[in-house]
Design an enzyme around this catalytic site. Structure first.
Site, PDB file in Angstrom:
ATOM      1  N   PRO A   1       0.686  -1.213  -0.066  1.00 48.01           N
ATOM      2  CA  PRO A   1       0.051   0.046   0.002  1.00 48.01           C
ATOM      3  C   PRO A   1       0.878   1.011   0.007  1.00 48.01           C
ATOM      4  CG  PRO A   1      -0.483  -1.205   2.036  1.00 48.01           C
ATOM      5  CD  PRO A   1       1.019  -1.714   1.196  1.00 48.01           C
ATOM      6  N   GLU A   2       0.545   2.237  -0.817  1.00 40.31           N
ATOM      7  CA  GLU A   2       1.109   3.520  -0.821  1.00 40.31           C
ATOM      8  C   GLU A   2       0.377   4.497   0.028  1.00 40.31           C
ATOM      9  OE1 GLU A   2       2.549   4.656  -4.732  1.00 40.31           O
ATOM     10  OE2 GLU A   2       2.751   2.600  -5.583  1.00 40.31           O
TER      11      GLU A   2
END
Length: 271
Positions: free
Chosen positions: A2-3
DNA sequence: AGGCCCTCCTGTAAGC
DNA sequence: TGCTTACAGGAGGGCC
């Protein structure tokens, strides 16, 4: 995995279940993540009210009067709030049970994630103190990026992945922003002109904002805490589109290895 | 000091 | 079909 947009989507998804709640019990089911989960979290946190849940870069910070818990999702981590009596899923490594019979669970198959004790000043934690500005911060602007890249030989894509320069950008949004700014990922960052730095800063801010609005990108593992997918990947221009036609000019998107990680670009639209 | 490479781990998908 | 191999969104740490 996840960014920033996926972590922010996660934060928003769990925040409404956590605000005003009190922690009943902390359960460590598997201590060895990227680093060992600290001992005594249950003694520290049982009975503590949750005061806030913030995000800094890709870190989530859960604040209580006794101190803050820092959570990083690594590449494959996800957080969900479920009923406490619900059966565990495979790779549910860390659990915060609440007094209202709900349970916050960290699932992380690859175990690159982390649960750390941040104490009273989590932003001073070793892993957080050197972080660069958030993309939406006024401090992240053309002058800043121009200054940070002068005399640097590193590929601009790798500069964008460096959290000490700008926080929270990963491979997806680095590649997407570079497309929108018309800059190839492998360009030496020191050779990027001020007008192009300006375009790039604008593109980063827009791409991140749009991705948060869309609930992030769903690739292999990510889903929002409600179990809904993110939709931003439907608007990807280059990431994961190697060989497919550029959405702007039709030329095939090129994939190449850059520092061991894939970079995507349209060599017609990006210089 | 900047920049490159390695590493941790499991799941998935491609290749043979 | 089934086995093997490559690769994946992070990012600190070690080394040159």
């Amino acid at each position: 995995m996840p960014e920033l947009p996926e972590v922010e989507t996660t934060r928003r998804g769990i925040a409404k279940h956590l605000y005003g709640q009190t922690i009943e019990q902390v359960i460590v089911r598997k201590r060895q993540l990227r680093w060992p989960i600290p001992n005594r979290l249950n003694q520290r946190l049982a009975g503590q009210p949750i005061a806030a849940i913030r995000r800094r870069a890709k870190y989530l910070i859960l604040e209580t009067p006794a101190g803050a818990l820092i959570i990083h999702l690594g590449m494959s981590g996800s957080l969900r709030v479920v009923a406490t009596d619900q059966a565990y899923e495979k790779h549910d490594h860390f659990v915060l049970n609440l007094v209202n019979s709900k349970s916050l669970r960290l699932r992380d198959p690859r175990r690159f994630g982390a649960v750390l004790w941040g104490g009273q000043h989590p932003d001073r934690h070793t892993l957080l103190k050197g972080l660069g500005p958030e993309p939406d911060d006024k401090a992240f602007n053309t002058d800043y990026l121009y200054r940070k890249t002068r005399k640097r030989r590193r590929a601009i894509r790798d500069v964008l992945l460096d959290g000490h320069i700008v926080a929270g950008i990963g491979n997806i949004y680095a590649n997407e922003a570079l497309f929108h700014a018309g800059i190839r990922p492998g360009r030496a960052s020191g050779r990027i002109s001020r007008p192009h730095c300006d375009k790039l800063v604008t593109a980063i801010k827009e791409v991140i904002r749009a991705a948060i609005r869309a609930g992030g990108s769903t690739l292999r593992d990510f889903q929002s805490p409600e179990g809904k997918p993110g939709y931003f990947q439907q608007t990807h221009y280059v990431y994961g589109r190697g060989g497919q036609p550029c959405r702007r000019c039709g030329q095939a998107i090129k994939t190449r290895a850059l520092g061991g990680r894939r970079a995507f670009s349209c060599t017609n639209c990006q210089l």
